[in-house]
Design an enzyme around this catalytic site. Structure first.
Site, PDB file in Angstrom:
ATOM      1  N   ILE A  18       0.910  -1.156   0.000  1.00 30.07           N
ATOM      2  CA  ILE A  18       0.000   0.000   0.000  1.00 30.07           C
ATOM      3  C   ILE A  18       0.949   1.206   0.000  1.00 30.07           C
ATOM      4  O   ILE A  18       1.901   1.257   0.792  1.00 30.07           O
ATOM      5  CB  ILE A  18      -0.959  -0.011   1.215  1.00 30.07           C
ATOM      6  CG1 ILE A  18      -1.758   1.295   1.332  1.00 30.07           C
ATOM      7  CG2 ILE A  18      -0.253  -0.294   2.530  1.00 30.07           C
ATOM      8  CD1 ILE A  18      -2.840   1.263   2.459  1.00 30.07           C
ATOM      9  N   SER A  19       0.735   2.154  -0.907  1.00 27.66           N
ATOM     10  CA  SER A  19       1.659   3.284  -1.045  1.00 27.66           C
ATOM     11  C   SER A  19       1.661   4.164   0.205  1.00 27.66           C
ATOM     12  O   SER A  19       0.682   4.202   0.959  1.00 27.66           O
ATOM     13  CB  SER A  19       1.263   4.144  -2.244  1.00 27.66           C
ATOM     14  OG  SER A  19       1.186   3.365  -3.409  1.00 27.66           O
TER      15      SER A  19
END
Ligand code: SAM
Length: 213
Positions: A58-59
């Site tokens: 997940i960024s």
């Protein structure tokens, strides 16, 4: 520290980036802890990427904020995201487009698409549609899109994504294998305009117009 306080602290960091107030407000509304694996909840509001399985991430929150800011998302926009991952970035964009907007996200891993589906459902985002497949081909059945958000790094801009972008539309896409740069691409009447917005680190886009596995 409790999650609410950690979320507020993350939002203060996002505000300091100088992104549009709408982006800050959208990120204030989305509970990021509902989009990370259970054993990572305590890190959900830290400003770095987190593993979500299948070797993917997940960024980091600041990257989500910067990409949404560059896309200049407007209420009612129809958006394609390539690389659905946890569904978090899609949820932030869903806040920005509002109830009249549409978000389509495509993810190559079935398990992650299911993870995103569950996360979005429990966080209450129903205007996000999730597909499994090779996002380097786009999602022609719902094109054209006002915005395209690519969350994995491509060797070059996949031609199907350019074709599926509306004239007047914007795309953000990381380009490169090891040394990557974030591109803002605008499709105007007079052609395609590209601008490099900075150095980034993303997982690779794997697919027909991406890298080989
Ligand atoms: N937007 C995501 C989020 O909010 O959690 C983060 C995405 S992660 C940085 C990039 C994602 O792109 C990974 O989940 C990876 O599986 C996916 N991906 C890579 N190549 C793809 C392709 N050809 N089509 C669709 N998804 C792809």
């Amino acid at each position: 520290m409790e999650l609410e306080k950690l979320h507020r602290r993350m939002i203060e960091g996002i505000r300091r980036l100088g992104v549009k107030p709408e982006v800050v407000e959208a990120m204030e509304k989305v509970p990021r802890h509902l989009f990370v694996p259970e054993d990572r909840v305590h890190e959900a509001y830290d400003d770095h990427p987190l593993p979500i399985g299948d070797g993917q991430t997940i960024s980091a929150p600041h990257m989500v904020a910067m990409m949404c800011d560059l896309l200049d998302i407007e209420p009612g926009n129809k958006i394609l995201e390539v690389g659905g991952g946890s569904g978090y970035h899609a949820a932030v964009m869903a806040e920005l487009v509002g109830k009249d907007g549409e978000i389509y996200t495509i993810e190559r891993f079935e398990r992650l698409a299911e993870f995103a589906r569950e996360n979005l459902k429990r966080a209450g985002y129903e205007n996000v549609k999730i597909f499994v497949g090779d996002g380097s081909l786009g999602l022609p059945e719902f094109a054209p899109y006002d915005r395209i958000n690519v969350t994995c790094a491509a060797p070059s801009i996949p031609p199907p994504l350019l074709d599926q972008l509306r004239v007047g539309g914007r795309m953000v896409i990381p380009i490169g294998r090891y040394m990557q740069e974030l591109y803002l691409v605008e499709k105007r009447e007079d052609g395609i305009h590209r601008e490099i917005k900075g150095d980034v680190v993303f997982v690779p886009l794997i697919g027909k117009y991406g890298f080989r596995e």
